[in-house]
Every structure is written in C-alpha cells, then in structure tokens.
Design an enzyme around this catalytic site. Sequence first.
Site, mmCIF file in Angstrom:
data_model
loop_
_atom_site.group_PDB
_atom_site.id
_atom_site.type_symbol
_atom_site.label_atom_id
_atom_site.label_comp_id
_atom_site.label_asym_id
_atom_site.label_seq_id
_atom_site.Cartn_x
_atom_site.Cartn_y
_atom_site.Cartn_z
ATOM 1 N N PRO A 39 0.809 -1.221 0.000
ATOM 2 C CA PRO A 39 0.000 0.000 0.000
ATOM 3 C C PRO A 39 0.842 1.271 0.000
ATOM 4 O O PRO A 39 0.517 2.244 -0.696
ATOM 5 C CB PRO A 39 -0.808 -0.135 1.299
ATOM 6 C CG PRO A 39 -0.881 -1.605 1.540
ATOM 7 C CD PRO A 39 0.447 -2.134 1.100
ATOM 8 N N TYR A 40 1.930 1.261 0.758
ATOM 9 C CA TYR A 40 2.835 2.409 0.800
ATOM 10 C C TYR A 40 3.488 2.617 -0.564
ATOM 11 O O TYR A 40 3.521 3.735 -1.100
ATOM 12 C CB TYR A 40 3.894 2.167 1.876
ATOM 13 C CG TYR A 40 4.986 3.206 1.939
ATOM 14 C CD1 TYR A 40 4.679 4.555 2.086
ATOM 15 C CD2 TYR A 40 6.328 2.836 1.883
ATOM 16 C CE1 TYR A 40 5.686 5.510 2.155
ATOM 17 C CE2 TYR A 40 7.337 3.774 1.947
ATOM 18 C CZ TYR A 40 7.011 5.116 2.092
ATOM 19 O OH TYR A 40 8.012 6.057 2.160
ATOM 20 N N ALA A 41 3.988 1.529 -1.157
ATOM 21 C CA ALA A 41 4.634 1.624 -2.465
ATOM 22 C C ALA A 41 3.659 2.104 -3.528
ATOM 23 O O ALA A 41 4.023 2.899 -4.409
ATOM 24 C CB ALA A 41 5.221 0.271 -2.856
#
Length: 251
Positions: free
Chosen positions: A153-155
């Site tokens: 999700p961060y990427a």
Amino acid sequence: MGSLQDKIALITGAGQGVGQGIAYALAAEGARVAVVGRTLGKLEDTCAEIRRRGGVADAFVCDMMVKEQIDHCVEQVVNRYGGLNILINNAQIVPLGRLLEVSDEAFVTGLDSGPLATLRMMRACHTHLKGGGAVVNFASSAAVRWDASGYGPYAAAKEAIRALTRAAACEWGVDGIRVNAVAPHAMSPGMKGWMTERPEEAAAFFKTIPLGRVGDCEQDIGRAIVFLVGADAGYLTGATLPLDGGQAYWG
C-alpha cells in the site's frame, strides 16, 4: 550569497525529520522558508533553529488532507513573502502492512495524504511557480525493494506520486517549471521508530546499503535537494533521484 538567495521555498512536513533537514539546508543557501505542517510547536522549533543560524523562516499550520487548508496555506505564504519559487512535497501518512492486513481506511489515508495532497499542493502553487520554479516530490524505493512484502500500500501511494511527477514535468515544462522526485533513506523519526519496532528487518535492510549507512536528513537529503532546485540542475526534470546510498536498483 547562497545559491538560493532570496528564493522562497514552501516545505511540507518541515516540523521534523527529512522536511526539517531540507528546511535547514535551503535556508543555509539563502532561501526564505515557509515551514508547513500540522503541529505548530514543531514548526516553530524548526523556524527558531533556522533563525538562530541567521536564516529566514515562518511557520504555517496546514493539514495536507484538507484542500481548503492547502489553498489557504499557499495564499498565506505568497502574501507573506511576495511569491513562491520552490515547492517541496514531503509530508505523508504511511500505510504499512501486508495486503490482507491493511484496512481500507489506512490505504485511503495513504492516498489522501500522499498523491492526492501532492497533486493539490502542486495545483495550488502552479501559477506562482511559473517562470523558473522547481518542485520536488517524494517517492520511495519501497516499490523496488528486494522484498516488497508489507510495503504494497505504501509503495502504491508513492508510485502514484512518481507518475504525477512525470506528468507535471511534461505538462509544465512550457511554464518554466521543473518537477522531480527523490526516494530517500534518512534517519528520521519514522525510520528510528521502524528500527525499534522491527530490529531484525532493519539490520537486514542496512546490510543492503552499499554505502553502509542511512542518510542524514540535512547533509545527505537536504543538500541534494539544494542541487535539485538550483540552477545547476536547470536541465533536469521528470526524474526520480534515489538518495538511498545505492541500495535500490531502479533499472
């Protein structure tokens, strides 16, 4: 006379960590710095240190997840300083966790505080940056890690920022605006917290950095951004600069 003498810089998330280091570095080169973030006390601490060193800085409280606050913040900065030359989009809430664990709410928060906030801030600043302005957005090597488990999700949010960066560079070059991204590793409060929470993963992570250390927020990240927004990088736009000690392979 510094390389950024009398330039006006707006830096989000400048109350601590990487944003603070960038604020110190740009102010040291003569830029007048709008220190932007959610917590007034932290912003004032950054401003106080810049002033102690002989620089110029003012605090502006802004929640990057609220469009009206972004628009108002940019208006305040321009009214205070008479213009705007540099935008550093650093602030973001990070949605870490495996795909089956991260909630929809956490993922949406990552998108709202990351690519959406970046886009809103770029739009709000666009008119003021015409004719020689520079934007630096924040990507991450999380998308090209040797193991992306727990970072999806961060990427995804950070890769969206890279896409917006490239598009803005292509669309706004005619306006004389350069737009680049950086993907840093730095000893920020977030990094320190991650090291404490995941010591084994952190130890393995450090072994993969060819230079053998995590970057300093001011000297390694801030000074590189001084170059990116300055005249020496005047022909560089649409790029992602990895400030990670050589760790990630971007291809």
